[in-house]
Every structure is written in C-alpha cells, then in structure tokens.
Design an enzyme around this catalytic site. Structure first.
Site, PDB file in Angstrom:
ATOM      1  N   LYS A   9       0.833  -1.203   0.000  1.00 39.78           N
ATOM      2  CA  LYS A   9       0.000   0.000   0.000  1.00 39.78           C
ATOM      3  C   LYS A   9       0.874   1.263   0.000  1.00 39.78           C
ATOM      4  CE  LYS A   9      -3.810  -2.208   2.512  1.00 39.78           C
ATOM      5  NZ  LYS A   9      -4.601  -2.135   3.761  1.00 39.78           N
ATOM      6  N   TYR A  49     -12.279  -2.508  -3.571  1.00 38.62           N
ATOM      7  CA  TYR A  49     -12.812  -2.429  -2.213  1.00 38.62           C
ATOM      8  C   TYR A  49     -14.338  -2.387  -2.176  1.00 38.62           C
ATOM      9  CZ  TYR A  49      -8.130  -1.756  -0.315  1.00 38.62           C
ATOM     10  OH  TYR A  49      -6.824  -1.931   0.066  1.00 38.62           O
ATOM     11  N   PHE A  57     -15.919   3.302   6.760  1.00 39.40           N
ATOM     12  CA  PHE A  57     -14.539   3.613   6.397  1.00 39.40           C
ATOM     13  C   PHE A  57     -14.266   3.509   4.896  1.00 39.40           C
ATOM     14  CE2 PHE A  57     -14.684  -0.895   7.620  1.00 39.40           C
ATOM     15  CZ  PHE A  57     -14.147  -1.494   6.485  1.00 39.40           C
ATOM     16  N   ARG A  85      -1.097 -14.565   4.315  1.00 34.25           N
ATOM     17  CA  ARG A  85      -1.815 -13.880   5.387  1.00 34.25           C
ATOM     18  C   ARG A  85      -1.101 -14.039   6.737  1.00 34.25           C
ATOM     19  NH1 ARG A  85      -6.088 -11.338   3.993  1.00 34.25           N
ATOM     20  NH2 ARG A  85      -7.071 -11.314   6.033  1.00 34.25           N
ATOM     21  N   THR A  91      -4.763  -7.736  10.766  1.00 35.68           N
ATOM     22  CA  THR A  91      -5.085  -6.467  10.117  1.00 35.68           C
ATOM     23  C   THR A  91      -4.664  -5.266  10.964  1.00 35.68           C
ATOM     24  OG1 THR A  91      -6.942  -7.517   9.011  1.00 35.68           O
ATOM     25  CG2 THR A  91      -6.959  -5.127   9.087  1.00 35.68           C
ATOM     26  N   ARG A 102       3.179  -6.736   9.483  1.00 32.66           N
ATOM     27  CA  ARG A 102       2.451  -5.701  10.226  1.00 32.66           C
ATOM     28  C   ARG A 102       2.914  -5.617  11.671  1.00 32.66           C
ATOM     29  NH1 ARG A 102      -3.203  -7.638   7.551  1.00 32.66           N
ATOM     30  NH2 ARG A 102      -3.166  -6.306   5.694  1.00 32.66           N
ATOM     31  N   ASN A 112      -1.589  -0.144   7.435  1.00 28.36           N
ATOM     32  CA  ASN A 112      -1.098  -1.489   7.750  1.00 28.36           C
ATOM     33  C   ASN A 112      -0.268  -2.121   6.636  1.00 28.36           C
ATOM     34  OD1 ASN A 112      -3.096  -2.286   5.965  1.00 28.36           O
ATOM     35  ND2 ASN A 112      -4.289  -3.413   7.481  1.00 28.36           N
ATOM     36  N   HIS A 115      -1.962  -5.434   1.567  1.00 31.82           N
ATOM     37  CA  HIS A 115      -3.251  -6.102   1.367  1.00 31.82           C
ATOM     38  C   HIS A 115      -2.945  -7.478   0.823  1.00 31.82           C
ATOM     39  CE1 HIS A 115      -7.251  -7.112  -0.153  1.00 31.82           C
ATOM     40  NE2 HIS A 115      -6.608  -7.543  -1.218  1.00 31.82           N
ATOM     41  N   GLU A 126      -9.264 -10.843  -7.563  1.00 35.20           N
ATOM     42  CA  GLU A 126      -8.311  -9.754  -7.393  1.00 35.20           C
ATOM     43  C   GLU A 126      -7.145  -9.847  -8.373  1.00 35.20           C
ATOM     44  OE1 GLU A 126      -9.107  -8.784  -2.676  1.00 35.20           O
ATOM     45  OE2 GLU A 126      -7.328  -9.943  -3.217  1.00 35.20           O
TER      46      GLU A 126
END
Length: 149
Positions: A9, A49, A57, A85, A91, A102, A112, A115, A126
């Site tokens: 990100k 998203y 949010f 993950r 998260t 993270r 964070n 993704h 995706e």
C-alpha cells in the site's frame, strides 16, 4: 499451486519498505509470478474495495489507496493465501504477532502496509482485476525442491 494478490500500500511504498516486504514473501518460500508499480485509479480502487462500500470507512479507504503509488504482486505456492496472510499478520498491526510484516513494521490499522487476498475466490477475482494473463509468468524455480516436498 495457489495464487494470491498482494499489494504494498502507499504507506509501505512511501516508507521505503517495498524491498523488505517482498523479501518476507520470498523468504517464506512463495514464488512471485507478477509485479507492477502503479498508481491505482479511483475506479479500480472502488471495484477492489467494493465489498466494503456500505461500511463507514469505505470512502477514506478508497482515498487512501489512491493517494500514492502501490506495488501489486501475484505470489504462488502451496496454500499461498494462508501463507501470505500469516506472513502479513493481523489487520491491526498492534495486535499482529512479532515476526509478521504488520507486527514488525506497522502501528495503525489505517496504515497497515499490505493487502492480501482472503480466500481462493477473492484471489482469482483480485488477480484478474490487477493483471492480464499475459502479465503473469510461469517459471521453474530451481529452489522449489528445497521448499516443498
């Protein structure tokens, strides 16, 4: 082999952590089969998203993800989604385990760093959203026999 989408990100790119983040997935044993450095368009962000559209949010999430460049990647491996993950961590970075991306590098849920796809169905969606088939490389990695049985 399973594939998963990983995004570094804007906070990860701006903080100069792209190499560190890529290294974590490589060290884990996943194989990169696609990568792009890009500026996400508002339309792509809204589609990516879209599942969060009704959440409070959503607008700030879209604004944030288009605020700077990202690195989009496709990683491949046995149980790639679960492996990625667990490599990323929870998260909320404060709740993420030490040793995760993270947990080691993040402080706030809204920053964070990465993704990752959360299911095989979402991974397919995706990956196809960010990459054309001809942008993914099928290649033989000589170390695979030392990573997988």
């Amino acid at each position: 082999m399973e594939r998963t989408l990983i995004l570094v990100k804007p906070d990860g790119v701006q903080r100069g952590l792209t190499g560190e983040i890529i290294g974590r997935f490589e060290q884990r044993g996943l194989k990169m089969v696609g990568m792009k450095f890009m500026q996400m368009s508002p339309a792509l962000a809204e589609e990516h998203y879209g599942v969060h559209k009704e959440r409070p949010f959503y607008n700030s999430l879209v604004e944030y993800i288009i605020s700077g460049p990202i690195v989009a990647m496709v990683w491949e491996g046995k149980d790639a989604i679960a492996a990625a993950r667990s490599t990323m961590g929870a998260t909320n970075p404060v709740a993420a385990a030490p040793g995760t991306i993270r947990g080691d590098l993040g402080m706030e849920i809204g920053r964070n760093l990465v993704h990752g796809s959360d299911s095989p169905e979402n991974a397919v969606k995706e990956v196809n959203l960010f990459f054309n088939a001809d942008e993914l490389v099928d290649w033989a990695r000589t170390t695979d026999s030392w990573i997988r049985e």
